[in-house]
Enzyme design. Structure first.
Site, PDB file in Angstrom:
ATOM      1  N   SER A  68      59.772 104.433 -37.747  1.00 33.26           N
ATOM      2  CA  SER A  68      58.798 103.875 -36.806  1.00 33.26           C
ATOM      3  C   SER A  68      57.700 103.139 -37.545  1.00 33.26           C
ATOM      4  O   SER A  68      56.946 103.739 -38.322  1.00 33.26           O
ATOM      5  CB  SER A  68      58.191 104.981 -35.953  1.00 33.26           C
ATOM      6  OG  SER A  68      57.049 104.462 -35.302  1.00 33.26           O
ATOM      7  N   ASP A 108      57.079 100.898 -31.532  1.00 31.62           N
ATOM      8  CA  ASP A 108      56.428 101.703 -30.494  1.00 31.62           C
ATOM      9  C   ASP A 108      55.361 100.898 -29.775  1.00 31.62           C
ATOM     10  O   ASP A 108      54.294 100.641 -30.338  1.00 31.62           O
ATOM     11  CB  ASP A 108      55.774 102.932 -31.135  1.00 31.62           C
ATOM     12  CG  ASP A 108      56.793 103.975 -31.531  1.00 31.62           C
ATOM     13  OD1 ASP A 108      57.566 104.399 -30.655  1.00 31.62           O
ATOM     14  OD2 ASP A 108      56.821 104.362 -32.715  1.00 31.62           O
ATOM     15  N   MET A 133      52.592 100.659 -26.858  1.00 35.48           N
ATOM     16  CA  MET A 133      51.761 101.523 -26.001  1.00 35.48           C
ATOM     17  C   MET A 133      50.741 100.668 -25.263  1.00 35.48           C
ATOM     18  O   MET A 133      50.175  99.742 -25.845  1.00 35.48           O
ATOM     19  CB  MET A 133      51.025 102.550 -26.861  1.00 35.48           C
ATOM     20  CG  MET A 133      51.938 103.398 -27.721  1.00 35.48           C
ATOM     21  SD  MET A 133      50.970 104.532 -28.712  1.00 35.48           S
ATOM     22  CE  MET A 133      52.254 105.196 -29.783  1.00 35.48           C
ATOM     23  N   HIS A 150      60.772 100.761 -28.288  1.00 36.38           N
ATOM     24  CA  HIS A 150      60.423 101.913 -27.446  1.00 36.38           C
ATOM     25  C   HIS A 150      59.167 101.560 -26.661  1.00 36.38           C
ATOM     26  O   HIS A 150      58.069 101.528 -27.220  1.00 36.38           O
ATOM     27  CB  HIS A 150      60.202 103.126 -28.363  1.00 36.38           C
ATOM     28  CG  HIS A 150      59.769 104.371 -27.661  1.00 36.38           C
ATOM     29  ND1 HIS A 150      59.243 105.460 -28.326  1.00 36.38           N
ATOM     30  CD2 HIS A 150      59.782 104.715 -26.350  1.00 36.38           C
ATOM     31  CE1 HIS A 150      58.941 106.407 -27.456  1.00 36.38           C
ATOM     32  NE2 HIS A 150      59.253 105.982 -26.248  1.00 36.38           N
ATOM     33  N   MET A 191      56.395 102.424 -24.304  1.00 38.92           N
ATOM     34  CA  MET A 191      55.606 103.491 -23.655  1.00 38.92           C
ATOM     35  C   MET A 191      54.585 102.813 -22.758  1.00 38.92           C
ATOM     36  O   MET A 191      53.370 102.856 -23.007  1.00 38.92           O
ATOM     37  CB  MET A 191      54.944 104.360 -24.731  1.00 38.92           C
ATOM     38  CG  MET A 191      55.963 105.232 -25.456  1.00 38.92           C
ATOM     39  SD  MET A 191      55.311 105.911 -26.987  1.00 38.92           S
ATOM     40  CE  MET A 191      55.714 104.563 -28.079  1.00 38.92           C
ATOM     41  N   PHE A 207      51.017 109.026 -30.035  1.00 35.29           N
ATOM     42  CA  PHE A 207      50.454 109.074 -31.389  1.00 35.29           C
ATOM     43  C   PHE A 207      51.534 109.463 -32.400  1.00 35.29           C
ATOM     44  O   PHE A 207      52.436 110.252 -32.078  1.00 35.29           O
ATOM     45  CB  PHE A 207      49.327 110.117 -31.467  1.00 35.29           C
ATOM     46  CG  PHE A 207      48.234 109.863 -30.459  1.00 35.29           C
ATOM     47  CD1 PHE A 207      47.184 108.990 -30.759  1.00 35.29           C
ATOM     48  CD2 PHE A 207      48.276 110.452 -29.208  1.00 35.29           C
ATOM     49  CE1 PHE A 207      46.188 108.731 -29.823  1.00 35.29           C
ATOM     50  CE2 PHE A 207      47.283 110.197 -28.264  1.00 35.29           C
ATOM     51  CZ  PHE A 207      46.241 109.331 -28.569  1.00 35.29           C
ATOM     52  N   GLY A 265      52.400 111.343 -36.132  1.00 33.80           N
ATOM     53  CA  GLY A 265      51.869 112.467 -36.898  1.00 33.80           C
ATOM     54  C   GLY A 265      51.617 113.744 -36.117  1.00 33.80           C
ATOM     55  O   GLY A 265      50.854 114.597 -36.569  1.00 33.80           O
ATOM     56  N   GLY A 289      59.525 112.023 -32.815  1.00 35.34           N
ATOM     57  CA  GLY A 289      58.273 112.765 -32.874  1.00 35.34           C
ATOM     58  C   GLY A 289      58.373 113.988 -33.764  1.00 35.34           C
ATOM     59  O   GLY A 289      59.165 114.890 -33.503  1.00 35.34           O
ATOM     60  N   GLY A 321      58.250 108.420 -38.337  1.00 35.20           N
ATOM     61  CA  GLY A 321      57.108 107.579 -38.670  1.00 35.20           C
ATOM     62  C   GLY A 321      56.421 108.091 -39.917  1.00 35.20           C
ATOM     63  O   GLY A 321      56.663 107.617 -41.027  1.00 35.20           O
TER      64      GLY A 321
HETATM   65  C1  DX5 Z   1      55.081 108.580 -30.615  1.00 31.45           C
HETATM   66  C2  DX5 Z   1      56.036 107.466 -31.013  1.00 31.45           C
HETATM   67  C3  DX5 Z   1      56.792 107.793 -32.237  1.00 31.45           C
HETATM   68  C4  DX5 Z   1      55.930 107.991 -33.459  1.00 31.45           C
HETATM   69  C5  DX5 Z   1      56.575 109.049 -34.277  1.00 31.45           C
HETATM   70  O1  DX5 Z   1      54.519 108.302 -29.386  1.00 31.45           O
HETATM   71  O2  DX5 Z   1      56.977 107.214 -29.995  1.00 31.45           O
HETATM   72  O3  DX5 Z   1      57.830 106.873 -32.492  1.00 31.45           O
HETATM   73  O4  DX5 Z   1      55.785 106.837 -34.221  1.00 31.45           O
HETATM   74  O5  DX5 Z   1      55.730 109.382 -35.323  1.00 31.45           O
HETATM   75  P1  DX5 Z   1      55.969 110.670 -36.228  1.00 31.45           P
HETATM   76  O6  DX5 Z   1      57.337 110.548 -36.821  1.00 31.45           O
HETATM   77  O7  DX5 Z   1      54.873 110.573 -37.212  1.00 31.45           O
HETATM   78  O8  DX5 Z   1      55.853 111.871 -35.315  1.00 31.45           O
HETATM   79 ZN    ZN Z   2      58.813 105.973 -30.528  1.00 33.99          ZN
END
Ligand code: DX5
Ligand code: ZN
Length: 214
Positions: free
Chosen positions: A6, A33, A35, A64, A66, A141, A143, A174, A195
């Site tokens: 990601s 991602d 948002m 993706h 969101m 988010f 992390g 995630g 990510g």
């Molecule tokens: C969260 C995103 C993820 C995010 C994952 O809303 O959809 O794709 O980047 O991040 P990590 O791998 O750090 O949980």
């Molecule tokens: Zn994602």
């Protein structure tokens, strides 16, 4: 295992460098991602930034969304040259229509479920889609901490796919890291999004290599 890092966790001041690193790595796709500050309580990046990302990326793009009303952006995602457009079940009143629009545009269609949305809502669409993304954190988010219940949910989704003969891949997003990824592999996941595990690692290519070999 398919691996889709990601770019949300990349260094936005050095995107060209970080995408070049991904191009050199053994990752399969790049996960973008989007948002909107409405569907999720955060805003990431939009189409002008993704067009710049797409110019440098040599891996297929897995987008993706969101966002509310994702059906409004089928044309924009297509214009990026994306392989896959992923929409949230919770954001689509007419999910079957959105999936058809994505296919008509020549892309693969993914449907994403939030942590509290059961796999059973897919019963009547699983035969029509190319990928199911299970969120293993509440979206918004990078992390965050992995929600352990996702492992059981992944097993249930694997069963549904087997029972119905669907060709849909299972993707998890995630909190995927060296501790959680092996559990997901065992539960039948096909593709892992990562990510922070990739971009905050001392050696991102090594991290991708670990996930790929699961
Ligand atoms: C969260 C995103 C993820 C995010 C994952 O809303 O959809 O794709 O980047 O991040 P990590 O791998 O750090 O949980
Ligand atoms: Zn994602």
């Amino acid at each position: 295992m398919l691996v889709s890092p990601s770019l949300l966790s990349a260094d936005f001041g050095n995107l060209e460098r970080d995408i070049a690193l991904m191009n050199r790595s053994s990752c399969d796709w790049l996960h973008l991602d989007v948002m909107d500050g409405v569907f999720v309580p955060n805003i990431s990046f939009g189409f002008p930034v993704m067009q710049a990302m797409a110019r440098h990326a040599q891996k297929p793009l897995d987008v993706h969304l969101m966002i509310v009303e994702p059906q409004k952006f089928v044309g924009e995602v297509k214009a990026l040259g994306a392989k896959l457009m992923n929409v949230h079940y919770e954001a689509c009143t007419h999910l079957h229509r959105v999936v058809s629009q994505i296919h008509d545009a020549g892309m693969e269609a993914g449907v994403t479920l939030n942590p509290a949305t059961p796999v059973s809502v897919l019963d009547d669409i699983i035969g029509d889609i190319d990928l199911v993304l299970l969120m293993s954190v509440n979206p918004g988010f990078g992390g965050q901490k992995f929600i352990p219940h996702t492992v059981e949910k992944c097993r249930r989704l694997r069963q549904l796919i087997q029972q119905t003969g669907s060709h849909a891949l299972i993707q998890i997003d995630g909190g995927v890291n060296r501790q959680t990824a092996p559990l997901l592999a065992e539960a039948g996941a096909d593709c892992l999004v990562a990510g922070s595990a990739v971009f905050k690692a001392a050696n991102p290519e090594e991290e991708i290599h670990f996930l790929k070999n699961l």
